[in-house]
Motif scaffolding. Structure first.
Motif: not given
Length: 316
Positions: A299-302, A307-310
């Motif tokens: 969930a944190l990775d998602i 937040i940051d699409p990069r």
């Protein structure tokens, strides 16, 4: 985004395999025969052999591990020798207090840590900043059991504001449930409040010193808008990282607070099962906690990718 999530799910498979092997090895390579420990020194050899066969201890370790993994994929986490309930029901009954305590402590840590960290960065060098720094150092230095005893002395024995110990389920009333969980949640969340404060302060300070914030100030953008739209938004990634690590640590560290405040959570179940050498319960509980931690990290990775699409682009 779907490809990114799929890759993260695939990376969880080897992690799950390695975790299960470590859990099984630690439990089964511990010195001592669990069948003899359970039955006692006066048990006859026939009873010991019968219990070993029932627990599958007479099989080679690879076969025992294979049977355990096969049962997990079939929805069977094993059978307790002392609690006459399905394993999922045993874990669920003890997981409810632990999850309530963990979520409450996390809300306290985030609700106090982020606002005060932002204020400390906004008023750098002020009395407020020094106070936040002092509280952060105290939180990092003091173990949670010391904080728990101090809170019990001040808020329970002296002021009688909260109960000293015990637990009331949410079905007995949300107010009573929160009242009994407040002291252990404060004790458990204090150190993590300090960590979130320090990380928020340092991250926001780093953003406030950047060129685009100076440009926004030069254009006459209000300070509140700068703090929310520019500073906090761009400082979120390290703060979210600390919050995710806090959630994992709180779940694992709730054992001490549960013991001090007599909360019938998952920690109490693990300690009791270790004393009894109830192997199947220990394996099941540790594996479930490991799976919860892996899902939290997923969930944190998602959330990072949202937040940051990069991050998604770099993964490709």
């Amino acid at each position: 985004m779907k490809t990114y999530i799929l890759k993260r799910l695939l990376t969880m498979i080897p992690v799950f395999v390695i975790t299960s092997v470590i859990i099984f090895s630690i439990i089964h390579l511990t010195p001592g025969d669990p069948a003899r420990v359970i039955l006692g020194d006066r048990a006859v050899e026939e009873e010991v052999i019968a219990l070993q066969e029932r627990m599958g201890l007479n099989k080679p370790l690879p076969v025992q591990y294979g049977d355990w993994i096969k049962g997990i994929f079939q929805g069977n986490l094993g059978e307790s020798l002392f609690i006459d309930k399905p394993m999922w029901e045993i874990i669920a009954d003890h997981m409810k207090p632990t999850l309530s305590l963990t979520i409450y402590a996390l809300l306290i840590a985030v609700g106090i840590g982020i606002p005060f960290g932002i204020l400390a960065a906004r008023y750098r060098g002020s009395f407020l900043d020094h106070g936040v720094t002092f509280i952060s150092l105290c939180g990092i230095s003091l173990p949670n059991f010391v904080v728990a005893l101090l809170l019990m002395l001040l808020l329970a024995f002296r002021i009688h504001l909260f109960p000293v110990a015990g637990y009331k389920g949410i079905d007995e009333g949300i107010g009573l449930h929160i009242r009994y969980l407040t002291l252990p949640a404060l004790a458990l969340g204090f150190i993590h409040t300090a960590l979130i404060m320090r990380m928020t302060r340092s991250s926001v300070l780093e953003v406030l010193n950047s060129d685009y914030v100076k440009m926004a100030r030069a254009k006459g953008v209000g300070e509140a808008s700068i703090m929310v739209k520019h500073a906090l938004k761009n400082a979120l990634l390290p703060i979210i990282t600390v919050i995710g690590q806090t959630a994992v640590t709180l779940l694992a560290g709730a054992v001490v607070c549960e013991a001090i405040f007599n909360i019938p959570g998952i920690g109490q179940l693990v300690v009791t099962s270790i004393e009894r050498r109830d192997y199947m319960v220990i394996q099941a509980v540790v594996l479930v906690i490991a799976l919860i931690n892996m899902l939290m990290m997923l969930a944190l990775d998602i959330l990072y990718a949202v937040i940051d699409p990069r991050i998604r682009l770099s993964s490709r």
